[in-house]
Enzyme design. Structure first.
Site, PDB file in Angstrom:
ATOM      1  N   HIS A  27     -13.043  28.110  34.964  1.00 51.93           N
ATOM      2  CA  HIS A  27     -13.096  26.649  35.084  1.00 51.93           C
ATOM      3  C   HIS A  27     -14.209  26.100  34.203  1.00 51.93           C
ATOM      4  CE1 HIS A  27     -14.730  22.930  37.142  1.00 51.93           C
ATOM      5  NE2 HIS A  27     -13.483  22.574  36.877  1.00 51.93           N
ATOM      6  N   SER A  28     -13.907  25.063  33.410  1.00 54.39           N
ATOM      7  CA  SER A  28     -14.905  24.336  32.630  1.00 54.39           C
ATOM      8  C   SER A  28     -15.675  25.295  31.714  1.00 54.39           C
ATOM      9  CB  SER A  28     -15.819  23.575  33.594  1.00 54.39           C
ATOM     10  OG  SER A  28     -16.571  22.591  32.947  1.00 54.39           O
TER      11      SER A  28
END
Length: 239
Positions: A76-77
């Site tokens: 994520h991210s």
């Protein structure tokens, strides 16, 4: 049974996947949600040596010591930087690579290169502690920066978000096994609002291959829409 390794983004920890992991485990799958050095419950290990390479080593060590293979590796991210590095170094252990509203780097790119305006906007609000430049400093209501609107979830995040070393964001990713890396099937679970900011060719290819999910929610989609994220991950395991 599938094996998932869920890698968090900047300022977070494995805690952010609690609901998603619960759903995946209830479906009979093995789930690991490690926290990288200096963050979350490992924030007491903050130090000058923490950078992107160390975080890649953190996650690679989980795959090695848990003897994990055919892993569905999810980032994520900022975690997109990390999982790309792990897959490059340990391609033989990774079965699928999933970018969860994440950075999708190429060789020589840093997160600063990919998401410069967003990352740079956070830097002036950082501070230097014991010689380490820290950004994403936790503050009341910081969950809103990640697109979380539920006040109960924001309050829960307030107790868990931690500062992140700037060095992680400016260090370029060095790839050395790209043929094997890019042969791994890649999937993209993104926020609808970020679609227009992404590489059009990459998105078009993912859509044509049936490897794109877009969820109309904030950046921390594993917190705001855990069921939708888990359902996408379950579909990826079944593909």
């Amino acid at each position: 049974m599938a094996t998932y390794v869920l890698v968090h983004g900047g300022g977070h920890g494995g805690w952010c996947y609690r609901q998603v992991a619960r759903i995946l485990r209830a479906a009979g799958h093995e789930v690991h949600a490690p926290t990288m050095t200096g963050l979350g419950e490992r924030s007491h290990l903050m130090g000058a040596r923490i950078d992107l390479d160390l975080h890649i080593q953190d996650i690679g060590a989980v795959l090695h010591y848990e003897d994990l293979r055919e892993v569905i590796l999810v980032g994520h991210s900022y975690g997109g930087m990390v999982v790309t590095g792990v897959a490059d170094r340990m391609a033989e252990r990774v079965g699928r690579l999933v970018y969860l509203d994440a950075a999708t780097p190429r060789d020589g790119q840093s997160l600063r290169d990919i998401a410069g305006p967003i990352i740079e906007s956070a830097r002036p609000f950082g501070e230097v502690v014991d010689g380490v430049e820290l950004v994403l400093l936790p503050a009341p209501g910081a969950g809103a920066f990640y697109g979380v609107t539920d006040p109960d979830v924001v309050a829960w995040m307030d107790e868990r978000l931690t500062a992140h070393p700037w060095k992680c964001f400016e260090q370029p990713l060095k790839l050395g096994n790209e043929d094997a890396l890019w042969a791994i099937p890649q999937y993209h679970v993104v926020c609808t609002s970020t679609l227009t900011t992404r590489d059009p060719r990459l998105i078009a290819e993912a859509r044509a291959a049936g490897r794109l999910w877009d969820i109309d929610t904030g950046h921390d989609l594993m917190l705001t829409e855990p069921r939708a994220v888990a359902d996408a991950l379950l579909e990826i395991a079944a593909s």
